[in-house]
Design a protein around this motif. Structure first.
Motif, short mmCIF file in Angstrom:
data_model
loop_
_atom_site.label_atom_id
_atom_site.label_comp_id
_atom_site.label_asym_id
_atom_site.label_seq_id
_atom_site.Cartn_x
_atom_site.Cartn_y
_atom_site.Cartn_z
N THR A 37 -1.15 1.48 -8.78
CA THR A 37 -2.56 1.82 -8.90
C THR A 37 -3.36 0.52 -8.84
O THR A 37 -2.80 -0.57 -9.02
CB THR A 37 -2.84 2.56 -10.22
OG1 THR A 37 -2.44 1.74 -11.31
CG2 THR A 37 -2.10 3.89 -10.28
N PRO A 38 -4.67 0.59 -8.54
CA PRO A 38 -5.46 -0.63 -8.39
C PRO A 38 -5.26 -1.61 -9.55
O PRO A 38 -5.31 -1.24 -10.72
CB PRO A 38 -6.89 -0.10 -8.32
CG PRO A 38 -6.74 1.24 -7.67
CD PRO A 38 -5.47 1.79 -8.29
N GLY A 39 -5.00 -2.86 -9.16
CA GLY A 39 -4.78 -3.92 -10.14
C GLY A 39 -3.31 -4.17 -10.44
O GLY A 39 -2.96 -5.21 -11.00
N PRO B 149 5.24 4.80 -1.26
CA PRO B 149 5.23 6.26 -1.41
C PRO B 149 3.90 6.89 -0.99
O PRO B 149 2.85 6.22 -0.98
CB PRO B 149 5.48 6.45 -2.90
CG PRO B 149 4.91 5.22 -3.54
CD PRO B 149 5.16 4.12 -2.55
N GLY B 150 3.96 8.16 -0.66
CA GLY B 150 2.75 8.93 -0.39
C GLY B 150 1.91 8.37 0.74
O GLY B 150 2.43 7.93 1.76
N SER B 151 0.60 8.34 0.52
CA SER B 151 -0.32 7.87 1.55
C SER B 151 -0.71 6.40 1.39
O SER B 151 -1.67 5.94 1.98
CB SER B 151 -1.57 8.75 1.57
OG SER B 151 -2.19 8.73 0.29
N ILE B 152 0.05 5.66 0.60
CA ILE B 152 -0.21 4.23 0.40
C ILE B 152 0.09 3.47 1.69
O ILE B 152 1.10 3.71 2.34
CB ILE B 152 0.63 3.67 -0.76
CG1 ILE B 152 0.20 4.33 -2.08
CG2 ILE B 152 0.51 2.16 -0.86
CD1 ILE B 152 1.07 3.97 -3.26
N THR B 153 -0.80 2.54 2.04
CA THR B 153 -0.56 1.65 3.17
C THR B 153 -0.25 0.25 2.65
O THR B 153 -0.74 -0.15 1.59
CB THR B 153 -1.76 1.58 4.12
OG1 THR B 153 -2.88 1.04 3.42
CG2 THR B 153 -2.10 2.93 4.71
N PHE C 32 0.34 -6.28 -3.89
CA PHE C 32 -0.77 -6.09 -4.83
C PHE C 32 -1.62 -4.90 -4.39
O PHE C 32 -2.05 -4.83 -3.24
CB PHE C 32 -1.64 -7.34 -4.89
CG PHE C 32 -2.80 -7.22 -5.84
CD1 PHE C 32 -2.60 -7.36 -7.20
CD2 PHE C 32 -4.07 -6.96 -5.38
CE1 PHE C 32 -3.66 -7.24 -8.09
CE2 PHE C 32 -5.14 -6.82 -6.25
CZ PHE C 32 -4.93 -6.97 -7.61
N CYS C 33 -1.85 -3.98 -5.31
CA CYS C 33 -2.67 -2.80 -5.02
C CYS C 33 -4.14 -3.18 -5.22
O CYS C 33 -4.62 -3.36 -6.33
CB CYS C 33 -2.29 -1.64 -5.93
SG CYS C 33 -3.17 -0.12 -5.51
N LEU C 34 -4.84 -3.31 -4.11
CA LEU C 34 -6.23 -3.73 -4.10
C LEU C 34 -7.18 -2.57 -4.42
O LEU C 34 -8.17 -2.74 -5.12
CB LEU C 34 -6.57 -4.31 -2.73
CG LEU C 34 -7.94 -4.90 -2.53
CD1 LEU C 34 -8.14 -6.10 -3.44
CD2 LEU C 34 -8.12 -5.31 -1.08
N ALA C 35 -6.87 -1.41 -3.89
CA ALA C 35 -7.67 -0.20 -4.10
C ALA C 35 -6.73 0.99 -4.00
O ALA C 35 -5.58 0.84 -3.60
CB ALA C 35 -8.77 -0.11 -3.05
N SER D 36 0.12 -7.63 0.92
CA SER D 36 1.29 -8.44 0.57
C SER D 36 0.98 -9.92 0.70
O SER D 36 0.09 -10.32 1.46
CB SER D 36 2.47 -8.09 1.48
OG SER D 36 2.21 -8.50 2.81
N ALA D 37 1.73 -10.72 -0.04
CA ALA D 37 1.61 -12.17 0.03
C ALA D 37 3.00 -12.77 -0.14
O ALA D 37 3.60 -12.67 -1.21
CB ALA D 37 0.69 -12.69 -1.08
#
Length: 78
Positions: free
Chosen positions: A16-18, A36-40, A61-64, A70-71
């Motif tokens: 989730t974000p953050g 998973p799911g619709s995550i890009t 890192f989940c930005l939104a 990725s880094a």
């Protein structure tokens, strides 16, 4: 990941974000990192996956909502 056969991979947590997840590929083969799911991940569908080459570390890192960036962190210190 300490060992992985060629053309295998891992699934990110449902971030989730953050939130972030760190993946270490200590194997000799590249792996795919799926979401998973619709995550890009870096704009690529999670079901397609992104490549993490051997001996690399990467922070995801989940930005939104449903957006992960990725880094790459680098290689093992000598």
């Amino acid at each position: 990941v300490t060992t992985a056969a060629a053309s295998t991979g891992v699934l990110l947590a449902a971030l989730t974000p953050g939130q972030s997840q760190l993946i270490f590929n200590n194997g000799v083969n590249a792996i795919k990192v799926y979401a998973p799911g619709s995550i890009t991940v870096d704009g690529i569908a999670g079901s397609t996956g992104v490549t993490l080459t051997a001996a690399k570390r990467c922070l995801y890192f989940c930005l939104a909502t449903n957006v992960v960036l990725s880094a790459q962190i680098g290689v093992v210190s000598a």
